[in-house]
Design a protein around this motif. Structure first.
Motif, PDB file in Angstrom:
ATOM      1  N   ALA A 139      -1.054 -12.879 -13.806  1.00  0.00           N
ATOM      2  CA  ALA A 139      -0.535 -14.241 -13.605  1.00  0.00           C
ATOM      3  C   ALA A 139       0.657 -14.506 -14.519  1.00  0.00           C
ATOM      4  N   ALA A 140       0.582 -14.054 -15.767  1.00  0.00           N
ATOM      5  CA  ALA A 140       1.692 -14.253 -16.702  1.00  0.00           C
ATOM      6  C   ALA A 140       2.932 -13.498 -16.231  1.00  0.00           C
ATOM      7  N   SER A 141       2.748 -12.296 -15.706  1.00  0.00           N
ATOM      8  CA  SER A 141       3.866 -11.514 -15.189  1.00  0.00           C
ATOM      9  C   SER A 141       4.537 -12.215 -14.007  1.00  0.00           C
ATOM     10  N   PRO A 184      13.228 -24.391  -6.880  1.00  0.00           N
ATOM     11  CA  PRO A 184      13.358 -25.313  -5.746  1.00  0.00           C
ATOM     12  C   PRO A 184      12.638 -26.621  -6.043  1.00  0.00           C
ATOM     13  N   TRP A 185      13.234 -27.706  -5.648  1.00  0.00           N
ATOM     14  CA  TRP A 185      12.661 -29.016  -5.889  1.00  0.00           C
ATOM     15  C   TRP A 185      12.637 -29.780  -4.588  1.00  0.00           C
ATOM     16  N   PRO A 194       1.830 -22.150  -2.542  1.00  0.00           N
ATOM     17  CA  PRO A 194       2.695 -23.019  -3.352  1.00  0.00           C
ATOM     18  C   PRO A 194       3.272 -22.235  -4.531  1.00  0.00           C
ATOM     19  N   ASP A 195       4.570 -22.066  -4.561  1.00  0.00           N
ATOM     20  CA  ASP A 195       5.205 -21.325  -5.662  1.00  0.00           C
ATOM     21  C   ASP A 195       4.925 -22.018  -6.992  1.00  0.00           C
ATOM     22  N   GLY A 196       4.703 -21.223  -7.997  1.00  0.00           N
ATOM     23  CA  GLY A 196       4.523 -21.739  -9.339  1.00  0.00           C
ATOM     24  C   GLY A 196       3.076 -22.001  -9.712  1.00  0.00           C
ATOM     25  N   PHE A 239       8.835 -15.775 -11.785  1.00  0.00           N
ATOM     26  CA  PHE A 239       9.120 -17.059 -11.153  1.00  0.00           C
ATOM     27  C   PHE A 239      10.126 -17.845 -11.991  1.00  0.00           C
ATOM     28  N   LEU A 240       9.918 -17.870 -13.318  1.00  0.00           N
ATOM     29  CA  LEU A 240      10.818 -18.611 -14.201  1.00  0.00           C
ATOM     30  C   LEU A 240      12.168 -17.931 -14.355  1.00  0.00           C
TER      31      LEU A 240
END
Length: 194
Positions: free
Chosen positions: A162-164, A176-177, A137-139, A169-170
């Motif tokens: 994880a922050a990288s 995508p929604w 799952p992205d994000g 990702f951002l």
């Protein structure tokens, strides 16, 4: 006395380091104290620390899963795997290094986020060898002890990682929604308007 027991959860990966560190701290601060470190296995990455403990006079005793230490009031009877001799170790204070287990709510969170857990309840990666640190799952970015038992330096590294990934990702801009739409089964509809 430091005693690192491994149980059905297996190796906690941080008990060794904590036990050795505390044994050394006690021996350095109180050199006259008799300190024993009873263990089943110690990760090879801590061999340098074990050598330091041994040089300070800390007694190292390795037991086997087939012959667990017998803890009694004031003493422990243990078969030393390295020497083959049974030892009776008197103690004033027994410190047991218990394994790290996941938070009781981790399975609930995993269910909400649709992430798998291992047998103990730690969040697992779908393809740990191919894409470490990534989930399908992205994000969703998991780090630290939610993942598996880690020491502080590993947790910090995983946090940076994880922050990288979250920043990448951002940076995509549009995320995508998945649109959720309702459907109506007219055969079951009573016409109430709700």
């Amino acid at each position: 006395l430091m005693c690192g027991f491994m149980d059905q959860f297996g190796c906690s990966r941080i008990c060794c380091l904590s036990s050795i560190k505390n044994a050394i701290l006690i021996k350095v601060r109180y050199p006259e104290t008799e300190v024993h470190l009873i263990f089943r296995e110690i990760l090879t990455q801590y061999q340098r620390d074990l050598k330091k403990a041994k040089s300070l006079g800390i007694n190292l005793i390795r037991y086997t899963p087939e012959q667990l230490p017998n803890i009694q009031v004031g003493e422990i009877i243990v078969l030393d795997q390295l020497t083959g001799a049974e030892q009776t170790v008197p103690y004033d204070l027994l410190v047991i290094a218990s394994p790290l287990i996941p938070h009781e709510g981790s399975k609930t969170i995993a269910g909400l986020l649709k992430i798998k857990t291992d047998n103990q309840g730690f969040l697992i990666e779908s393809q740990i060898k191919l894409r470490p640190g990534e989930y399908i799952p992205d994000g969703i970015f998991v780090a630290g002890a939610a993942h598996w038992p880690v020491n502080i330096s590993e947790a910090i590294f995983q946090g940076y990682s994880a922050a990288s990934r979250a920043a990448q990702f951002l940076a995509r801009g549009n995320l995508p929604w998945e649109h959720i739409t309702a459907s109506l089964d007219e055969a079951l509809c009573r016409g109430c308007g709700q």
